[in-house]
Design a protein around this motif. Sequence first.
Motif, PDB file in Angstrom:
ATOM      1  N   LEU A 139      20.941  -1.624   0.961  1.00 34.72           N
ATOM      2  CA  LEU A 139      19.634  -1.234   0.433  1.00 34.72           C
ATOM      3  C   LEU A 139      19.095  -0.139   1.347  1.00 34.72           C
ATOM      4  O   LEU A 139      18.827  -0.367   2.523  1.00 34.72           O
ATOM      5  N   ILE A 140      18.951   1.069   0.788  1.00 32.62           N
ATOM      6  CA  ILE A 140      18.529   2.228   1.574  1.00 32.62           C
ATOM      7  C   ILE A 140      17.062   2.512   1.272  1.00 32.62           C
ATOM      8  O   ILE A 140      16.687   2.713   0.116  1.00 32.62           O
ATOM      9  N   LEU A 141      16.246   2.553   2.308  1.00 38.87           N
ATOM     10  CA  LEU A 141      14.804   2.718   2.153  1.00 38.87           C
ATOM     11  C   LEU A 141      14.323   3.930   2.946  1.00 38.87           C
ATOM     12  O   LEU A 141      14.880   4.256   3.996  1.00 38.87           O
ATOM     13  N   ARG A 142      13.265   4.552   2.425  1.00 45.22           N
ATOM     14  CA  ARG A 142      12.666   5.685   3.130  1.00 45.22           C
ATOM     15  C   ARG A 142      11.149   5.598   3.059  1.00 45.22           C
ATOM     16  O   ARG A 142      10.588   5.288   1.998  1.00 45.22           O
ATOM     17  N   SER A 143      10.493   5.894   4.175  1.00 46.75           N
ATOM     18  CA  SER A 143       9.042   5.955   4.229  1.00 46.75           C
ATOM     19  C   SER A 143       8.631   7.401   4.477  1.00 46.75           C
ATOM     20  O   SER A 143       9.077   8.018   5.450  1.00 46.75           O
TER      21      SER A 143
ATOM     22  N   THR B 167       0.832  -1.210   0.000  1.00 44.45           N
ATOM     23  CA  THR B 167       0.000   0.000   0.000  1.00 44.45           C
ATOM     24  C   THR B 167       0.862   1.253   0.000  1.00 44.45           C
ATOM     25  O   THR B 167       0.581   2.222  -0.716  1.00 44.45           O
ATOM     26  N   LEU B 168       1.931   1.245   0.805  1.00 40.97           N
ATOM     27  CA  LEU B 168       2.833   2.394   0.872  1.00 40.97           C
ATOM     28  C   LEU B 168       3.466   2.673  -0.489  1.00 40.97           C
ATOM     29  O   LEU B 168       3.570   3.829  -0.923  1.00 40.97           O
ATOM     30  N   ILE B 169       3.858   1.619  -1.190  1.00 44.29           N
ATOM     31  CA  ILE B 169       4.463   1.783  -2.522  1.00 44.29           C
ATOM     32  C   ILE B 169       3.440   2.331  -3.509  1.00 44.29           C
ATOM     33  O   ILE B 169       3.710   3.277  -4.267  1.00 44.29           O
ATOM     34  N   LYS B 170       2.231   1.770  -3.506  1.00 44.09           N
ATOM     35  CA  LYS B 170       1.189   2.201  -4.442  1.00 44.09           C
ATOM     36  C   LYS B 170       0.797   3.660  -4.208  1.00 44.09           C
ATOM     37  O   LYS B 170       0.483   4.385  -5.165  1.00 44.09           O
ATOM     38  N   GLN B 171       0.799   4.088  -2.961  1.00 38.89           N
ATOM     39  CA  GLN B 171       0.406   5.459  -2.634  1.00 38.89           C
ATOM     40  C   GLN B 171       1.537   6.461  -2.842  1.00 38.89           C
ATOM     41  O   GLN B 171       1.341   7.662  -2.628  1.00 38.89           O
ATOM     42  N   GLY B 172       2.704   5.995  -3.234  1.00 33.70           N
ATOM     43  CA  GLY B 172       3.815   6.902  -3.500  1.00 33.70           C
ATOM     44  C   GLY B 172       4.570   7.363  -2.278  1.00 33.70           C
ATOM     45  O   GLY B 172       5.310   8.350  -2.342  1.00 33.70           O
ATOM     46  N   GLY B 173       4.429   6.629  -1.171  1.00 34.93           N
ATOM     47  CA  GLY B 173       5.124   7.019   0.048  1.00 34.93           C
ATOM     48  C   GLY B 173       6.394   6.250   0.321  1.00 34.93           C
ATOM     49  O   GLY B 173       7.036   6.447   1.355  1.00 34.93           O
ATOM     50  N   ALA B 174       6.794   5.340  -0.593  1.00 37.28           N
ATOM     51  CA  ALA B 174       7.977   4.507  -0.397  1.00 37.28           C
ATOM     52  C   ALA B 174       9.077   4.929  -1.377  1.00 37.28           C
ATOM     53  O   ALA B 174       8.804   5.185  -2.570  1.00 37.28           O
TER      54      ALA B 174
ATOM     55  N   GLU C 224      26.498  11.594  -1.372  1.00 38.43           N
ATOM     56  CA  GLU C 224      25.125  11.895  -0.971  1.00 38.43           C
ATOM     57  C   GLU C 224      24.136  10.978  -1.674  1.00 38.43           C
ATOM     58  O   GLU C 224      24.344  10.542  -2.808  1.00 38.43           O
ATOM     59  N   ILE C 225      23.021  10.715  -0.961  1.00 42.87           N
ATOM     60  CA  ILE C 225      21.998   9.798  -1.456  1.00 42.87           C
ATOM     61  C   ILE C 225      20.841  10.572  -2.079  1.00 42.87           C
ATOM     62  O   ILE C 225      20.378  11.571  -1.531  1.00 42.87           O
ATOM     63  N   THR C 226      20.375  10.106  -3.225  1.00 49.25           N
ATOM     64  CA  THR C 226      19.164  10.616  -3.862  1.00 49.25           C
ATOM     65  C   THR C 226      18.088   9.542  -3.768  1.00 49.25           C
ATOM     66  O   THR C 226      18.363   8.369  -4.044  1.00 49.25           O
ATOM     67  N   PHE C 227      16.875   9.933  -3.366  1.00 48.20           N
ATOM     68  CA  PHE C 227      15.799   8.959  -3.201  1.00 48.20           C
ATOM     69  C   PHE C 227      14.887   8.936  -4.423  1.00 48.20           C
ATOM     70  O   PHE C 227      14.477   9.984  -4.931  1.00 48.20           O
ATOM     71  N   VAL C 228      14.578   7.720  -4.862  1.00 48.87           N
ATOM     72  CA  VAL C 228      13.744   7.489  -6.041  1.00 48.87           C
ATOM     73  C   VAL C 228      12.465   6.790  -5.590  1.00 48.87           C
ATOM     74  O   VAL C 228      12.506   5.884  -4.744  1.00 48.87           O
ATOM     75  N   SER C 229      11.322   7.211  -6.135  1.00 47.19           N
ATOM     76  CA  SER C 229      10.052   6.586  -5.769  1.00 47.19           C
ATOM     77  C   SER C 229      10.081   5.099  -6.106  1.00 47.19           C
ATOM     78  O   SER C 229      10.485   4.699  -7.197  1.00 47.19           O
ATOM     79  N   ALA C 230       9.643   4.271  -5.163  1.00 43.65           N
ATOM     80  CA  ALA C 230       9.622   2.826  -5.378  1.00 43.65           C
ATOM     81  C   ALA C 230       8.639   2.439  -6.474  1.00 43.65           C
ATOM     82  O   ALA C 230       8.730   1.341  -7.020  1.00 43.65           O
ATOM     83  N   GLN C 231       7.711   3.338  -6.799  1.00 40.78           N
ATOM     84  CA  GLN C 231       6.774   3.066  -7.888  1.00 40.78           C
ATOM     85  C   GLN C 231       7.487   2.913  -9.224  1.00 40.78           C
ATOM     86  O   GLN C 231       7.001   2.221 -10.125  1.00 40.78           O
TER      87      GLN C 231
END
Length: 535
Positions: free
Chosen positions: A517-521, A465-472, A493-500
């Motif tokens: 593996l770097i993850l962000r919520s 659900t978090l991935i589908k909603q664009g929060g991952a 430095e790290i750049t975050f990419v949407s899991a979608q």
Amino acid sequence: MATPLPLLRAARSPPYICARCSLKRRIASNYARRLFHHGSSRQTRQESAPATRESRNSLVEILEQRGYINQIAGGRDELAKILAQKRTAAYVGIDPTAASLHVGHLMPFMALFWLYIHGFHAISLVGGATASVGDPTGRLESREQQDKSFQERNMRRMYEQVDRLWGNVEALAKKHGHQEHGWRRNLLNNKTWLDGLTLMHFLQTMAPNFRLGAMLSRDTVKNKMEKGDGMSFAEFTYPLLQAWDWWHMYQHHNVQLQIGGSDQFGNIVTGIDAVNYASKSSSDRPASSDPKTPIGFTVPLLLSSSGVKFGKSTGNAIWLDESMTSVFDLYGFLVGSADADVERYLKLLTFVPLESIRAAMQEHDKDRSKRVAQHLLAREFVELVHGEAAAEKASNEHRLFSQRKTTVASLQAGAAESTKKDSETTDQKDAPETTHLAAAEILEQPLARAFVVAGLVKSRSEGETLIKQGGAYVGMRTQKNDLEVTGVTEQDEITFVSAQKLDRTVSKDILVDGKMLILRSGKWKVRALIVDGEV
């Protein structure tokens, strides 16, 4: 020699006064003395309190300006009259169907808190008995039956949580200039009267007033019967049990006003009808020849900027229990509020005066990147829920966190530190920033599962659900062309990419340096999974 006149007067016997007249004089003297001291202290309080424009408004105007009043059962004029008299009590009820309140639950309580600091007798009711029935309002499926021991644990924890809230309310009210004068509150549990209520007494007192046609025509009943899993007799009688709560408190605590969530308007109307009927026909009715008319109002739903309700049924609950949502995470959630929402949240979820809110918004608009208004919201709300010390700590931690850039080096340092803590768990509350695991535990596994292992969500379905909603998000090294555009000089430095935008399976391609593996919520919760051994 003649005695001087003053001595003659002193030597005379005092005039005779009967016992009844003497008592009347003492009563009048004591009353005058109390009136004088009461008036003096009231004048002192008024002089010491800040003379804000908000304090000069009527209470119903204050509630309207802050956005608390949604629907009124009984009319605005009658509500304004009752709030002006301050001779009654008001209540808010909550069923402990979970172990904690969430942010959305606080909306009706905030309205009750405002009444309390303005001199009303405030009653918060924990539904220890009605929780075993379950309010069907707005539901298509019946609640799962909970074990009795689980219900009792929830009831005990929520009772303690509400009690702590009241202490913080008083501290914040004084902080914002409200002086304690006649503050009176009760925390009740409806098990104390519903467990002893007999069926015959219930039917004789209240049931004759209710007609099946009207009860069957309610939207909750029709929707559940036509679109849901049907309605049990227990669920069907829930509004009557809630009405009995009101009737009991109307008799014993002078409760004339009920405040509820926006979905409670029907139950409030049912309660008004029941109390009116019982107060006229029951042998248990109050002795007063002029019974007070019950009245109620609902507060609006607390919505996110995307229009989603803050509630545990929508999957985005923010709990008030520290073991379910940490103080740091609660503060971060509120700091992440959208600019379009923050002013409304300040009015609804804090005791900050309206003039101070306007000043904070003006300061916020000068440089929105500083999130001045959001930090004020987070600080005040966390202080309400967890106290001043916890709010101060969370504020300092978040300001340091916002100044720190997420880099490979900082995560590697966290990984080295976490290896020293053999006994640490990775639950959602205290998960370390890094977690070590074997390659087989993460590679070619669902990406949603990685978010569970990292402690960012509780289940794989919640991760999906978090991935589908664009929060991952997944962190990658900042590319050279990105460095040139942004002016960043460190490729660390790290750049975050949407899991979608990524495959739903973990591959070597998304591991930083083939190991991490770097993850962000959301906007602020970052975790890293370190792969040990050969990849």
